[in-house]
Design an enzyme around this catalytic site. Sequence first.
Site, mmCIF file in Angstrom:
data_model
loop_
_atom_site.group_PDB
_atom_site.id
_atom_site.type_symbol
_atom_site.label_atom_id
_atom_site.label_comp_id
_atom_site.label_asym_id
_atom_site.label_seq_id
_atom_site.Cartn_x
_atom_site.Cartn_y
_atom_site.Cartn_z
ATOM 1 N N LYS A 22 1.052 -0.977 0.235
ATOM 2 C CA LYS A 22 0.001 0.535 -0.210
ATOM 3 C C LYS A 22 0.946 1.146 0.374
ATOM 4 O O LYS A 22 0.733 2.047 -0.509
ATOM 5 C CB LYS A 22 -0.739 0.143 1.220
ATOM 6 C CG LYS A 22 -1.462 1.033 1.328
ATOM 7 C CD LYS A 22 -2.464 1.715 2.569
ATOM 8 C CE LYS A 22 -1.612 1.324 4.069
ATOM 9 N NZ LYS A 22 -1.594 3.190 4.269
ATOM 10 N N ASN A 23 2.186 1.618 0.584
ATOM 11 C CA ASN A 23 2.329 2.593 1.118
ATOM 12 C C ASN A 23 3.861 2.803 0.091
ATOM 13 O O ASN A 23 3.806 4.015 -0.208
ATOM 14 C CB ASN A 23 3.327 2.692 2.014
ATOM 15 C CG ASN A 23 2.468 2.766 3.457
ATOM 16 O OD1 ASN A 23 0.699 2.620 3.470
ATOM 17 N ND2 ASN A 23 2.641 2.162 4.830
ATOM 18 N N ARG A 93 -4.921 10.531 4.625
ATOM 19 C CA ARG A 93 -4.163 11.511 4.428
ATOM 20 C C ARG A 93 -2.899 11.895 3.347
ATOM 21 O O ARG A 93 -2.351 12.583 3.005
ATOM 22 C CB ARG A 93 -3.166 11.087 5.659
ATOM 23 C CG ARG A 93 -4.382 11.315 7.381
ATOM 24 C CD ARG A 93 -3.558 12.701 7.650
ATOM 25 N NE ARG A 93 -2.625 12.503 7.602
ATOM 26 C CZ ARG A 93 -1.945 13.416 7.360
ATOM 27 N NH1 ARG A 93 -2.989 15.080 7.045
ATOM 28 N NH2 ARG A 93 -0.524 13.789 7.336
ATOM 29 N N CYS A 117 -5.840 12.458 11.878
ATOM 30 C CA CYS A 117 -6.555 11.138 11.785
ATOM 31 C C CYS A 117 -6.370 10.055 12.772
ATOM 32 O O CYS A 117 -6.002 10.580 13.861
ATOM 33 C CB CYS A 117 -5.857 9.975 10.417
ATOM 34 S SG CYS A 117 -4.521 9.382 11.095
ATOM 35 N N ARG A 122 -0.334 14.447 12.258
ATOM 36 C CA ARG A 122 -0.492 13.870 10.833
ATOM 37 C C ARG A 122 0.244 15.522 10.243
ATOM 38 O O ARG A 122 -0.420 15.558 9.951
ATOM 39 C CB ARG A 122 -1.009 13.156 10.619
ATOM 40 C CG ARG A 122 -1.905 11.766 10.624
ATOM 41 C CD ARG A 122 -0.595 11.498 10.457
ATOM 42 N NE ARG A 122 -0.072 10.633 10.125
ATOM 43 C CZ ARG A 122 -0.386 9.499 8.826
ATOM 44 N NH1 ARG A 122 -1.550 9.322 9.401
ATOM 45 N NH2 ARG A 122 -0.027 8.687 8.103
ATOM 46 N N ILE A 124 2.294 18.705 8.051
ATOM 47 C CA ILE A 124 2.689 18.101 6.796
ATOM 48 C C ILE A 124 4.115 19.838 7.119
ATOM 49 O O ILE A 124 4.079 20.228 5.611
ATOM 50 C CB ILE A 124 1.958 18.845 6.085
ATOM 51 C CG1 ILE A 124 1.382 19.868 6.080
ATOM 52 C CG2 ILE A 124 0.654 17.221 5.919
ATOM 53 C CD1 ILE A 124 -0.105 20.022 4.486
ATOM 54 N N ASP A 125 4.099 20.300 8.132
ATOM 55 C CA ASP A 125 5.293 20.950 7.963
ATOM 56 C C ASP A 125 6.611 20.870 7.146
ATOM 57 O O ASP A 125 6.644 22.006 6.463
ATOM 58 C CB ASP A 125 5.859 21.470 9.082
ATOM 59 C CG ASP A 125 6.221 20.926 10.191
ATOM 60 O OD1 ASP A 125 6.985 20.670 10.808
ATOM 61 O OD2 ASP A 125 5.091 19.268 10.114
ATOM 62 N N ASP A 307 3.584 0.772 11.918
ATOM 63 C CA ASP A 307 3.163 0.805 11.457
ATOM 64 C C ASP A 307 2.968 -1.685 11.547
ATOM 65 O O ASP A 307 1.555 -2.110 11.026
ATOM 66 C CB ASP A 307 2.991 0.171 9.849
ATOM 67 C CG ASP A 307 3.100 1.805 9.279
ATOM 68 O OD1 ASP A 307 2.995 1.754 8.354
ATOM 69 O OD2 ASP A 307 2.513 2.550 10.145
ATOM 70 N N ARG A 399 -9.001 -0.275 4.339
ATOM 71 C CA ARG A 399 -7.720 0.168 4.172
ATOM 72 C C ARG A 399 -6.123 -0.733 3.717
ATOM 73 O O ARG A 399 -5.880 0.748 2.366
ATOM 74 C CB ARG A 399 -7.247 1.614 4.701
ATOM 75 C CG ARG A 399 -9.059 2.035 5.233
ATOM 76 C CD ARG A 399 -8.376 3.688 6.563
ATOM 77 N NE ARG A 399 -7.636 4.442 5.523
ATOM 78 C CZ ARG A 399 -6.456 4.654 5.910
ATOM 79 N NH1 ARG A 399 -6.246 5.309 7.490
ATOM 80 N NH2 ARG A 399 -5.318 5.270 5.793
HETATM 81 C C1 EPZ Z 1 3.938 7.048 5.900
HETATM 82 O O1 EPZ Z 1 3.213 8.389 7.289
HETATM 83 C C2 EPZ Z 1 3.134 5.834 6.101
HETATM 84 N N1 EPZ Z 1 1.963 5.795 4.954
HETATM 85 C C3 EPZ Z 1 2.663 5.101 7.384
HETATM 86 O O2 EPZ Z 1 1.536 3.736 7.521
HETATM 87 C C4 EPZ Z 1 4.080 4.762 8.329
HETATM 88 O O3 EPZ Z 1 3.365 4.460 9.449
HETATM 89 C C5 EPZ Z 1 4.718 6.619 8.349
HETATM 90 O O4 EPZ Z 1 5.193 6.315 6.964
HETATM 91 C C6 EPZ Z 1 6.098 6.024 9.338
HETATM 92 O O5 EPZ Z 1 6.598 5.249 8.812
HETATM 93 C C7 EPZ Z 1 2.338 5.793 3.985
HETATM 94 O O6 EPZ Z 1 3.318 5.724 3.256
HETATM 95 C C8 EPZ Z 1 1.137 6.223 2.804
HETATM 96 P P1 EPZ Z 1 6.129 10.426 8.401
HETATM 97 P P2 EPZ Z 1 3.482 9.913 6.354
HETATM 98 O O7 EPZ Z 1 5.360 11.582 7.796
HETATM 99 O O8 EPZ Z 1 4.047 9.978 5.558
HETATM 100 C C9 EPZ Z 1 5.564 13.150 11.985
HETATM 101 C C10 EPZ Z 1 -0.023 2.306 7.765
HETATM 102 O O9 EPZ Z 1 -1.013 2.529 8.826
HETATM 103 N N2 EPZ Z 1 5.808 15.131 10.620
HETATM 104 O O10 EPZ Z 1 6.876 9.745 8.889
HETATM 105 O O11 EPZ Z 1 2.499 10.426 7.750
HETATM 106 C C11 EPZ Z 1 4.748 12.721 11.909
HETATM 107 O O12 EPZ Z 1 3.640 13.324 12.750
HETATM 108 C C12 EPZ Z 1 0.684 3.929 7.539
HETATM 109 O O13 EPZ Z 1 -0.072 2.138 6.077
HETATM 110 C C13 EPZ Z 1 5.817 15.767 11.066
HETATM 111 O O14 EPZ Z 1 6.013 16.348 11.655
HETATM 112 O O15 EPZ Z 1 4.766 9.943 7.964
HETATM 113 C C14 EPZ Z 1 4.990 11.769 12.541
HETATM 114 O O16 EPZ Z 1 5.458 11.716 14.091
HETATM 115 C C15 EPZ Z 1 0.028 4.975 8.762
HETATM 116 N N3 EPZ Z 1 5.607 16.772 9.486
HETATM 117 C C16 EPZ Z 1 6.297 11.502 11.854
HETATM 118 O O17 EPZ Z 1 6.611 12.495 11.354
HETATM 119 C C17 EPZ Z 1 5.635 16.302 8.805
HETATM 120 O O18 EPZ Z 1 5.349 17.045 7.604
HETATM 121 C C18 EPZ Z 1 6.198 10.068 10.931
HETATM 122 O O19 EPZ Z 1 5.511 10.473 9.841
HETATM 123 C C19 EPZ Z 1 5.051 15.378 8.179
HETATM 124 C C20 EPZ Z 1 5.165 13.900 9.164
#
Ligand code: EPZ
Length: 421
Positions: A22-23, A93, A117, A122, A124-125, A307, A399
């Site tokens: 999926k990811n 997301r 979520c 989550r 996006i900064d 995950d 999902r």
């Molecule tokens: C990806 O989410 C995956 N989703 C998530 O899988 C996975 O848990 C996550 O990476 C970590 O491995 C997809 O790939 C579609 P991150 P993502 O940005 O990209 C913080 C599942 O169950 N952060 O690495 O959203 C955030 O809050 C899902 O399959 C910021 O602070 O993860 C978190 O604490 C759940 N600012 C950490 O980074 C930002 O701009 C990790 O987030 C972005 C993220």
Amino acid sequence: MAAFMVEGGYPLQGEARVSGAKNAALPVLAACLICPGEICLWDCPHLRDVDNMLAILEELGAEYSWGVDGALRLHMAGAEGYTLPQRISKEIRSSIFMLGPLLARFGRAICTYPGGCEIGNRPIDLHLSGLSALGVRIREQGGLIICDGAHMRGAEIHLDYPSVGATENIMMAAVAAQGDTFIHNAAREPETEDLQTFLNALGCHVRGAGTSNIHIRGGVEPIQRAEHRIMPDRIVAGTLLCGAAITGGCITLSNAIPQHMGSMLSKLREAGCKISCMEDRVSLEAPARLQEIKLIETLPYPGFPTDMQAQFFALATVADGACMIVENVFENRFKHGPELMRMGAVYTQKDRTAVIRGVEELTGAQVTARDLRGGAALVLAGLRARGITTVYGAELIDRGYDALDRQLRALGARITREETI
Ligand code: EPZ
């Protein structure tokens, strides 16, 4: 609301093929916007999140069809919209990482603030600061994010945190920036490597994905046709292995890449499972009783994947001793705890740390999935529990898992799906 009904006590046995990830599929589908031609994707999983991503692409003007050969074919010439539909974007997301490809294709992008979520805020900064570094002008108005990327230029970008989505978004925008972009402290998840492979199949020039430093040479005209096979889903693979571990079973997975699963395989060995790995196969033989796993800390790849945290939480409820789990990645990812407690699990939690004390057995109960991976963990617990467990909220599990009940039944589980109220 649909539910899975599980009768516990049947060890998982046999062989299963792991689906595409999926990811990996979600960023690759977003990246299809970069190409104005025909794309063929193999092993794209049939999941709710994939369906939602395809619905977004269709609203932007693209067309797609699933072939009888299992391939997903996309026709991207008709894509001309650069405003993400709010309703669907809020549903997933990961729609946020369509900003990059929209900017690469059209030089413009408008999306809604995706919001939080089930597992956390989550933010996006890191996405927005990375795109700004490429010269994208971003303004926020009425909950919308309006991006002008008509004059993107390559940049040196240092991520404060190795965010997977931010890394992928920047990669996809940078292919259309003038000059070279370097991303430092990039996410190293294998899914970023799969995206690199796909972008290069489109005629882009990306190197270094899978390491902390990625180089993108911008200004490349994408070619008109491409095809790509989505990498195997390491989280689905890990979930099925945990199903065998918790039921005292023995399974073999094909289309699984052991190198992607190092940290979780190490924890399964610590629990007393016999693991054997071949090039694209993993086998697990579980012990009669799971041994103590003392500590699990979720971290960015190659650390233990967040995950898989819920699934190992379920394992720990019936293992020897006590297991401390520290959830370093998301701030609200223990919602499966109270549901497991209804089945007899014993644990304490403070902030991002839970300590689970293994019990002799779990008892079937009515429980509810609060998020995707937590829901999968409840199904795993049901496979082990005495009696019947009803897991409500199957749509959340859909999902990330393609007909989880069918996959588990093929391995000997007693599980059905009921469409409830
Ligand atoms: C990806 O989410 C995956 N989703 C998530 O899988 C996975 O848990 C996550 O990476 C970590 O491995 C997809 O790939 C579609 P991150 P993502 O940005 O990209 C913080 C599942 O169950 N952060 O690495 O959203 C955030 O809050 C899902 O399959 C910021 O602070 O993860 C978190 O604490 C759940 N600012 C950490 O980074 C930002 O701009 C990790 O987030 C972005 C993220």
